[in-house]
Design a protein around this motif. Structure first.
Motif, PDB file in Angstrom:
ATOM      1  N   ASN A  18       0.863  -1.173   0.000  1.00 45.09           N
ATOM      2  CA  ASN A  18       0.000   0.000   0.000  1.00 45.09           C
ATOM      3  C   ASN A  18       0.900   1.224   0.000  1.00 45.09           C
ATOM      4  N   LEU A  19       0.934   1.910  -1.133  1.00 51.17           N
ATOM      5  CA  LEU A  19       1.807   3.068  -1.307  1.00 51.17           C
ATOM      6  C   LEU A  19       1.241   4.324  -0.663  1.00 51.17           C
ATOM      7  N   ASN A  20      -0.044   4.284  -0.301  1.00 52.02           N
ATOM      8  CA  ASN A  20      -0.650   5.395   0.420  1.00 52.02           C
ATOM      9  C   ASN A  20      -0.282   5.271   1.896  1.00 52.02           C
ATOM     10  N   ALA A  21       0.481   6.224   2.398  1.00 52.45           N
ATOM     11  CA  ALA A  21       1.054   6.116   3.739  1.00 52.45           C
ATOM     12  C   ALA A  21       0.050   6.337   4.862  1.00 52.45           C
ATOM     13  N   SER A  22      -1.147   6.802   4.547  1.00 53.01           N
ATOM     14  CA  SER A  22      -2.135   7.073   5.598  1.00 53.01           C
ATOM     15  C   SER A  22      -3.489   6.543   5.141  1.00 53.01           C
ATOM     16  N   SER A  23      -3.820   5.319   5.563  1.00 49.23           N
ATOM     17  CA  SER A  23      -4.994   4.652   4.992  1.00 49.23           C
ATOM     18  C   SER A  23      -6.309   4.979   5.691  1.00 49.23           C
ATOM     19  N   VAL A  79     -10.822   2.629  -2.150  1.00 50.08           N
ATOM     20  CA  VAL A  79     -11.231   3.133  -0.848  1.00 50.08           C
ATOM     21  C   VAL A  79     -12.597   2.545  -0.514  1.00 50.08           C
ATOM     22  N   PHE A  80     -12.844   2.364   0.768  1.00 46.94           N
ATOM     23  CA  PHE A  80     -14.161   1.947   1.240  1.00 46.94           C
ATOM     24  C   PHE A  80     -14.943   3.216   1.580  1.00 46.94           C
ATOM     25  N   ALA A  81     -16.131   3.365   0.993  1.00 44.79           N
ATOM     26  CA  ALA A  81     -16.897   4.594   1.165  1.00 44.79           C
ATOM     27  C   ALA A  81     -18.350   4.282   1.510  1.00 44.79           C
ATOM     28  N   LYS A  82     -18.968   5.200   2.295  1.00 47.92           N
ATOM     29  CA  LYS A  82     -20.364   5.042   2.706  1.00 47.92           C
ATOM     30  C   LYS A  82     -21.042   6.406   2.711  1.00 47.92           C
ATOM     31  N   SER A  83     -22.264   6.454   2.215  1.00 44.01           N
ATOM     32  CA  SER A  83     -23.050   7.685   2.233  1.00 44.01           C
ATOM     33  C   SER A  83     -23.452   8.038   3.664  1.00 44.01           C
ATOM     34  N   ASP A  84     -23.599   9.333   3.943  1.00 47.86           N
ATOM     35  CA  ASP A  84     -24.129   9.753   5.245  1.00 47.86           C
ATOM     36  C   ASP A  84     -25.649   9.844   5.221  1.00 47.86           C
ATOM     37  N   GLY A  85     -26.238   9.397   4.111  1.00 42.72           N
ATOM     38  CA  GLY A  85     -27.687   9.443   3.948  1.00 42.72           C
ATOM     39  C   GLY A  85     -28.146  10.605   3.099  1.00 42.72           C
ATOM     40  N   VAL A  86     -27.295  11.617   2.897  1.00 43.34           N
ATOM     41  CA  VAL A  86     -27.612  12.766   2.049  1.00 43.34           C
ATOM     42  C   VAL A  86     -26.665  12.825   0.857  1.00 43.34           C
ATOM     43  N   ARG A  87     -25.370  12.810   1.130  1.00 38.05           N
ATOM     44  CA  ARG A  87     -24.394  12.783   0.037  1.00 38.05           C
ATOM     45  C   ARG A  87     -24.212  11.333  -0.396  1.00 38.05           C
ATOM     46  N   GLN A 182      -6.207   2.854  -0.386  1.00 37.46           N
ATOM     47  CA  GLN A 182      -5.044   2.045  -0.794  1.00 37.46           C
ATOM     48  C   GLN A 182      -4.660   2.356  -2.232  1.00 37.46           C
ATOM     49  N   LEU A 183      -3.365   2.564  -2.455  1.00 36.94           N
ATOM     50  CA  LEU A 183      -2.824   2.672  -3.815  1.00 36.94           C
ATOM     51  C   LEU A 183      -1.754   1.612  -3.956  1.00 36.94           C
ATOM     52  N   GLU A 184      -1.890   0.765  -4.960  1.00 39.67           N
ATOM     53  CA  GLU A 184      -0.946  -0.339  -5.151  1.00 39.67           C
ATOM     54  C   GLU A 184      -0.566  -0.452  -6.624  1.00 39.67           C
ATOM     55  N   TYR A 192      -7.193  -5.325   1.729  1.00 40.16           N
ATOM     56  CA  TYR A 192      -6.735  -4.102   2.375  1.00 40.16           C
ATOM     57  C   TYR A 192      -5.457  -4.303   3.188  1.00 40.16           C
ATOM     58  N   ILE A 193      -4.510  -3.358   3.024  1.00 40.58           N
ATOM     59  CA  ILE A 193      -3.255  -3.320   3.779  1.00 40.58           C
ATOM     60  C   ILE A 193      -3.237  -2.022   4.567  1.00 40.58           C
TER      61      ILE A 193
END
Length: 359
Positions: A18-23, A79-87, A182-184, A192-193
């Motif tokens: 995982n090249l993204n240092a802050s997951s 990336v794992f993403a979830k709506s807040d119910g509006v966006r 994650q960027l790989e 996921y790493i």
């Protein structure tokens, strides 16, 4: 399966970084603020962040830390993403400075659909996968066209998943939940790493049965049944039963070379005998069932209830180990899930081979 709870089987993966240092910590930038530990993440921990839009008429989201790209290398951002119910929308972008244009994809977090960018902004591949509890894993893949340092990618809130514009007037309290960025280097996403301030690498998966644990297997007579989720990649192994070399083996193969598909192979002293029941080109994600029976000068195989392929002139080899999902610890990994491998201590009939692989 995170939605149904069904076991997919043993996952065999290659080494990845995982090249993204802050997951899981995203920071405050690009018209947004980030609140950590805002919601339960897909792994069951309180580590998902909420990205909240500000009130400006602008883009809203986060930019991932910088890294060094290599021209000609294919990268996958997820990336794992979830709506807040509006966006209900999120966008992933790979930077124009290193990909020729902003490679972009919009993901609808209410119905699990996506819209790719067009023209020079269309990525090589993208996907959205329901992982349960309202989360989706969103991915985008493309090949870098220039070397150098820049952001690992951008994640934007989209207030209208069908809108081509990223700018809108925020309200100061709505947004989306993010976790596991994650960027790989690779043409598809792997599991996921986690990272926390620096890159992290997962070692290659290697599964084997050796030594006294292998005493259940007989080279003289038997039947091997396997069930796996396929990948559309050339020359990989469902299993490889061998003597430590590739000269004496029983192989369950995934191979798109020549359209042979999913088949069985016996090798004795370097001489190979292939059994190709109904040649196909494997479809990634599809489940395939392969049954192969062997005895002295009597080998046969069937896949998914198709016509049995057989040979009455095969001498079976002496073997001493079984590798699952690879040919060795570092070669021909299947990069998929293997749901079942069953070994029977007798040569089952050709009719049984066909029947046991029929869904």
């Amino acid at each position: 399966d995170p939605v149904t709870g069904e076991s997919k089987g043993l996952l065999i993966e290659e080494a990845r970084t995982n090249l993204n240092a802050s997951s899981i910590v995203f920071g405050n930038n690009n018209g947004s603020t980030s609140t950590t530990a805002a919601l339960i993440a897909p792994d069951g921990t309180l580590t998902a962040s909420k990205i909240v839009e500000n009130t400006a008429s602008s883009e809203h989201g986060v930019t991932l830390p910088n890294l060094t790209y290599a021209s000609g290398t294919t990268y996958t951002l997820s990336v794992f993403a979830k709506s807040d119910g509006v966006r209900t929308g999120v966008r992933l972008l790979l930077p124009a400075s290193h990909f020729g244009d902003n490679k972009m994809c919009i993901y609808n977090l209410s119905n699990g659909t996506l819209i790719n960018g067009t023209g020079s902004g269309e990525p090589d591949a993208s996907s959205i996968t329901d992982v349960g509890n309202g989360y989706y894993r969103c991915t985008i893949t493309d090949a870098a066209t220039a070397d150098g340092d820049t952001t690992a990618g951008q994640i934007r809130i989209d207030n209208n998943p069908s809108n081509t514009s990223m700018s809108y007037a925020g309200n100061g309290f709505n947004g989306i939940y993010l976790w596991g960025a994650q960027l790989e280097a690779g043409s598809f996403p792997t599991s996921y790493i986690a990272t926390a301030g620096s890159t992290a690498t997962r070692a290659v998966d290697a599964a084997a049965i050796t030594g006294s644990n292998f005493d259940f297997f007989s080279s003289g007579e038997g039947t091997i049944y396997s069930e796996h989720q396929s990948v559309a990649t050339v020359n990989q192994r469902i299993y490889c039963i061998n003597d430590g070399s590739n000269n004496n083996t029983f192989n369950g193969l995934i191979s798109t070379s020549g359209g042979t598909g999913v088949n069985f192979e016996v090798r004795k002293d370097g001489v190979g005998y292939a059994f190709q029941p109904s040649a196909i080109t494997p479809v990634a994600g599809q489940i395939y069932r392969l049954a192969a029976a062997y005895a002295y000068n009597d080998v046969a195989a069937s896949r998914d209830g198709n016509t049995v392929s057989s040979d009455t002139s095969v001498i079976t080899p002496a073997v001493n180990q079984m590798l699952i999902g690879s040919q060795s610890a570092t070669s021909k990994q299947s990069h998929t899930t293997i749901k079942k491998i069953a070994i029977y201590p007798k040569r089952l009939s050709n009719a049984t081979l066909k029947a046991m692989t029929t869904e």
